[in-house]
Design a protein around this motif. Structure first.
Motif, mmCIF file in Angstrom:
data_model
loop_
_atom_site.group_PDB
_atom_site.id
_atom_site.type_symbol
_atom_site.label_atom_id
_atom_site.label_comp_id
_atom_site.label_asym_id
_atom_site.label_seq_id
_atom_site.Cartn_x
_atom_site.Cartn_y
_atom_site.Cartn_z
ATOM 1 N N LEU A 132 43.110 26.303 31.692
ATOM 2 C CA LEU A 132 44.002 26.412 32.886
ATOM 3 C C LEU A 132 43.104 26.902 34.139
ATOM 4 N N LYS A 133 43.135 26.664 35.067
ATOM 5 C CA LYS A 133 42.131 26.947 36.363
ATOM 6 C C LYS A 133 42.976 28.040 37.158
ATOM 7 N N PRO A 134 42.397 29.212 37.213
ATOM 8 C CA PRO A 134 42.959 30.287 38.139
ATOM 9 C C PRO A 134 43.266 29.939 39.636
ATOM 10 N N GLU A 135 44.398 30.204 40.212
ATOM 11 C CA GLU A 135 44.577 29.938 41.540
ATOM 12 C C GLU A 135 43.903 30.835 42.480
ATOM 13 N N ALA A 136 43.722 32.150 42.196
ATOM 14 C CA ALA A 136 42.957 33.247 43.053
ATOM 15 C C ALA A 136 42.097 34.089 42.168
ATOM 16 N N GLN A 141 51.607 37.476 43.850
ATOM 17 C CA GLN A 141 52.967 36.973 43.378
ATOM 18 C C GLN A 141 53.873 36.762 44.494
ATOM 19 N N ALA A 142 53.542 37.223 45.743
ATOM 20 C CA ALA A 142 54.371 36.830 46.767
ATOM 21 C C ALA A 142 54.159 35.584 47.341
ATOM 22 N N VAL A 143 53.208 34.945 47.265
ATOM 23 C CA VAL A 143 53.037 33.564 47.899
ATOM 24 C C VAL A 143 53.039 32.364 46.699
ATOM 25 N N GLY A 144 53.496 33.024 45.395
ATOM 26 C CA GLY A 144 53.679 32.141 44.307
ATOM 27 C C GLY A 144 52.728 31.576 43.457
ATOM 28 N N ARG A 145 51.587 32.552 43.226
ATOM 29 C CA ARG A 145 50.612 32.153 42.314
ATOM 30 C C ARG A 145 51.230 32.533 41.034
ATOM 31 N N ARG A 146 50.488 31.866 39.932
ATOM 32 C CA ARG A 146 50.946 32.189 38.790
ATOM 33 C C ARG A 146 49.816 32.769 37.836
ATOM 34 N N LEU A 147 48.597 32.090 37.905
ATOM 35 C CA LEU A 147 47.621 32.622 37.154
ATOM 36 C C LEU A 147 46.339 33.287 37.977
ATOM 37 N N VAL A 148 45.968 34.100 38.174
ATOM 38 C CA VAL A 148 44.843 34.650 38.886
ATOM 39 C C VAL A 148 43.791 35.369 38.043
ATOM 40 N N LEU A 149 42.558 35.620 38.414
ATOM 41 C CA LEU A 149 41.637 36.121 37.599
ATOM 42 C C LEU A 149 40.993 37.346 38.461
ATOM 43 N N HIS A 187 34.728 31.620 32.597
ATOM 44 C CA HIS A 187 35.583 32.326 33.707
ATOM 45 C C HIS A 187 35.108 33.820 33.932
ATOM 46 N N GLY A 188 33.994 34.106 33.122
ATOM 47 C CA GLY A 188 33.660 35.429 33.115
ATOM 48 C C GLY A 188 33.644 36.413 31.840
ATOM 49 N N GLY A 189 34.198 35.817 30.452
ATOM 50 C CA GLY A 189 34.416 36.252 29.525
ATOM 51 C C GLY A 189 35.028 37.714 29.470
ATOM 52 N N HIS A 190 34.250 38.570 28.945
ATOM 53 C CA HIS A 190 34.802 39.920 28.782
ATOM 54 C C HIS A 190 34.883 40.880 29.886
ATOM 55 N N GLY A 191 34.298 40.384 30.977
ATOM 56 C CA GLY A 191 33.945 41.047 32.427
ATOM 57 C C GLY A 191 35.088 40.603 33.242
ATOM 58 N N ALA A 192 35.874 39.829 32.687
ATOM 59 C CA ALA A 192 37.069 39.476 33.670
ATOM 60 C C ALA A 192 38.267 39.229 32.735
ATOM 61 N N TYR A 193 39.483 39.152 33.476
ATOM 62 C CA TYR A 193 40.896 39.286 32.783
ATOM 63 C C TYR A 193 41.675 37.953 33.666
ATOM 64 N N TYR A 194 42.424 37.159 32.695
ATOM 65 C CA TYR A 194 43.406 36.520 33.291
ATOM 66 C C TYR A 194 44.567 37.293 33.337
ATOM 67 N N VAL A 195 45.245 36.935 34.545
ATOM 68 C CA VAL A 195 46.579 37.855 34.868
ATOM 69 C C VAL A 195 47.566 36.576 35.090
ATOM 70 N N TYR A 196 48.745 36.567 34.031
ATOM 71 C CA TYR A 196 49.627 35.502 34.398
ATOM 72 C C TYR A 196 50.886 36.436 35.100
#
Length: 194
Positions: free
Chosen positions: A95-99, A123-131, A180-189
């Protein structure tokens, strides 16, 4: 420290008269006579001999300071709150992060408001997956008596996300895939905005 005060003979006689007239709260229990019972000696605890140590010498074996499980293990053990199929794709980097938000080089005081604004705005603009990129952090622990956290932002960001106001907006947090950065980044759904 104050020295104990002993009763004079008149005070002792007065106390004895008061004690004779007093009714015990629990008549079936016998009050221990403290004057007659000898104090017990502390049990001998076998101890290992201490190794010799010189001032300035490093400790022989460095033990980890953390008593909690590593952060990656705690996030992996968290329950899956989103669709299982989407969660599997997200963890594999499909899945590709939207922002994305890059917190590299920020202090905790700078990063916290940035994170709140980014998550709630997304969340306000409707994004689902961010990094959210925190970086892996520098290894600064010198083995001293006061531990220095490895990657302060990397450890603090998931804790901020678990607290309000972010916890109401977030459905799932997991470490990012290597691309997308491994353990130096987080996916936030994110949850859908209402």
């Amino acid at each position: 420290m104050r020295k104990p005060r002993h009763l004079s003979s008149e005070e002792r006689a007065l106390w004895d008269r008061v004690a004779e007239r007093a009714t015990p709260l629990h008549p079936t229990k016998q009050a221990p006579d403290r004057a007659l019972s000898p104090k017990k000696a502390p049990a001998d605890i076998p101890s290992e001999p201490l190794p010799s140590f010189r001032v300035g010498q490093k400790t022989p074996a460095a033990r980890p300071h953390d008593v909690m499980r590593p952060l990656v293990d705690r996030l992996a053990a968290a329950p899956v709150n989103m669709d299982t199929k989407s969660f599997g794709k997200m963890k594999r980097g499909k899945l590709k992060p939207e922002a994305r938000l890059d917190l590299h080089g920020m202090t905790l005081a700078e990063a916290h408001p940035e994170l709140i604004a980014f998550i709630l705005g997304s969340q306000a603009v409707g994004r689902r997956l961010v990094l959210v990129i925190t970086g892996k952090g520098k290894d600064r622990d010198d083995g001293g008596p006061i531990p220095t956290r490895f990657g302060v932002l990397r450890h603090q960001v998931p804790q901020w996300m678990a607290l309000p106001p972010l916890s109401q907006a977030i459905l799932q947090v997991t470490p990012a895939h290597l691309k997308h950065g491994g353990h130096g980044a987080y996916y936030v759904y994110l949850r859908r905005s209402r």
